[in-house]
Scaffold this motif. Structure first.
Motif, PDB file in Angstrom:
ATOM      1  N   LYS A 149     -10.963   5.315   3.622  1.00 36.31           N
ATOM      2  CA  LYS A 149      -9.727   5.037   4.347  1.00 36.31           C
ATOM      3  C   LYS A 149      -9.707   5.843   5.634  1.00 36.31           C
ATOM      4  O   LYS A 149      -9.728   7.065   5.609  1.00 36.31           O
ATOM      5  CB  LYS A 149      -8.512   5.387   3.484  1.00 36.31           C
ATOM      6  CG  LYS A 149      -7.209   5.030   4.151  1.00 36.31           C
ATOM      7  CD  LYS A 149      -6.045   5.255   3.228  1.00 36.31           C
ATOM      8  CE  LYS A 149      -4.795   4.915   3.985  1.00 36.31           C
ATOM      9  NZ  LYS A 149      -3.643   4.874   3.161  1.00 36.31           N
ATOM     10  N   ARG A 153       0.845  -1.203   0.000  1.00 38.04           N
ATOM     11  CA  ARG A 153       0.000   0.000   0.000  1.00 38.04           C
ATOM     12  C   ARG A 153       0.872   1.241   0.000  1.00 38.04           C
ATOM     13  O   ARG A 153       1.878   1.306   0.687  1.00 38.04           O
ATOM     14  CB  ARG A 153      -0.888   0.050   1.242  1.00 38.04           C
ATOM     15  CG  ARG A 153      -1.959  -0.976   1.269  1.00 38.04           C
ATOM     16  CD  ARG A 153      -2.830  -0.817   2.520  1.00 38.04           C
ATOM     17  NE  ARG A 153      -4.010  -1.625   2.372  1.00 38.04           N
ATOM     18  CZ  ARG A 153      -5.117  -1.224   1.764  1.00 38.04           C
ATOM     19  NH1 ARG A 153      -5.217  -0.020   1.308  1.00 38.04           N
ATOM     20  NH2 ARG A 153      -6.142  -2.039   1.656  1.00 38.04           N
ATOM     21  N   ASP A 176     -11.521  -1.081  -0.433  1.00 38.04           N
ATOM     22  CA  ASP A 176     -10.752  -0.974  -1.665  1.00 38.04           C
ATOM     23  C   ASP A 176     -11.552  -1.503  -2.844  1.00 38.04           C
ATOM     24  O   ASP A 176     -12.186  -2.558  -2.752  1.00 38.04           O
ATOM     25  CB  ASP A 176      -9.459  -1.797  -1.566  1.00 38.04           C
ATOM     26  CG  ASP A 176      -8.619  -1.442  -0.354  1.00 38.04           C
ATOM     27  OD1 ASP A 176      -8.664  -0.264   0.049  1.00 38.04           O
ATOM     28  OD2 ASP A 176      -7.929  -2.323   0.167  1.00 38.04           O
ATOM     29  N   SER A 210      -8.277   2.733  -2.495  1.00 38.06           N
ATOM     30  CA  SER A 210      -9.103   2.818  -1.286  1.00 38.06           C
ATOM     31  C   SER A 210     -10.104   3.960  -1.428  1.00 38.06           C
ATOM     32  O   SER A 210      -9.726   5.125  -1.421  1.00 38.06           O
ATOM     33  CB  SER A 210      -8.236   3.054  -0.045  1.00 38.06           C
ATOM     34  OG  SER A 210      -7.408   1.967   0.204  1.00 38.06           O
TER      35      SER A 210
END
Length: 191
Positions: free
Chosen positions: A138, A89, A145, A135
């Motif tokens: 978040k 990520r 996601d 995402s």
């Protein structure tokens, strides 16, 4: 906002406003925004899932043997197995990968009409799912996601049939294909 209204009202009715006339209210807490990491975050995890298989195996249309490999005997037939999931990520962007590699084999012996027939079966399954994601939600504890990618499959089946040690027949089949993948993935931190 409240303090400004009280000062304006006091001045409008001819009175002078002083600091003692201004009502104070406790400040409202600012909205918490999830911190945006300025570095890559990586997660890698091995995992396990199992299944069984049952069916009839035939050669040239002649049924030879009933196969039964229940979940409870999977470890006896397992030559190799590996399953791994990984994720990288950066801010709201996600790279995801799932990998499965299994190698199973089993031997069978039957005696139709008193003739010994041995059948050996080997199965190799390889699956890889690379996906990209973003995402859409978040926070510190929760994210959702949207993902897209592909799932690549490779399956090899090897069979060997031996009839009374006089005749051996080998049949191998392989298939490779890919499926498009689209989905939604969510994670929630419990701690």
């Amino acid at each position: 906002m409240v303090a400004l209204c009280l000062v304006a009202t006091s001045v409008a009715f001819g009175g002078a406003a002083s600091a003692a006339d201004v009502a104070t209210t406790p400040a409202e807490p600012a909205a918490v925004v999830a911190p945006t990491p300025d570095r890559w975050q990586f997660t890698v995890a091995p995992y396990v899932w199992t299944a069984g298989v049952s069916g009839n195996l035939s050669y040239a249309g002649i049924p030879l043997v009933h196969l039964d490999a229940p979940f409870s005997s999977l470890l006896d037939d397992l030559n190799f197995g590996g399953m791994l999931v990984g994720e990288a990520r950066y801010d709201r962007f996600v790279l995801f990968s799932d990998l499965i590699d299994l190698n199973l084999s089993r031997g069978y012996g039957v005696k139709p009409l008193g003739v010994p027939i041995d059948l050996d079966i080997g199965l190799n399954l390889f699956e890889w799912t690379p996906m990209l994601g973003y995402s859409v939600i978040k926070t510190d504890t929760w994210n959702v996601d949207v993902m897209g990618g592909a799932r690549f499959w490779s399956v090899d089946l090897d069979t060997s049939l031996n009839v009374a040690n006089l005749l051996t027949l080998d049949a191998d089949a392989s298939e490779v294909w890919a499926d498009a993948m689209v989905g939604v993935k969510s994670q929630y931190a419990l701690t």
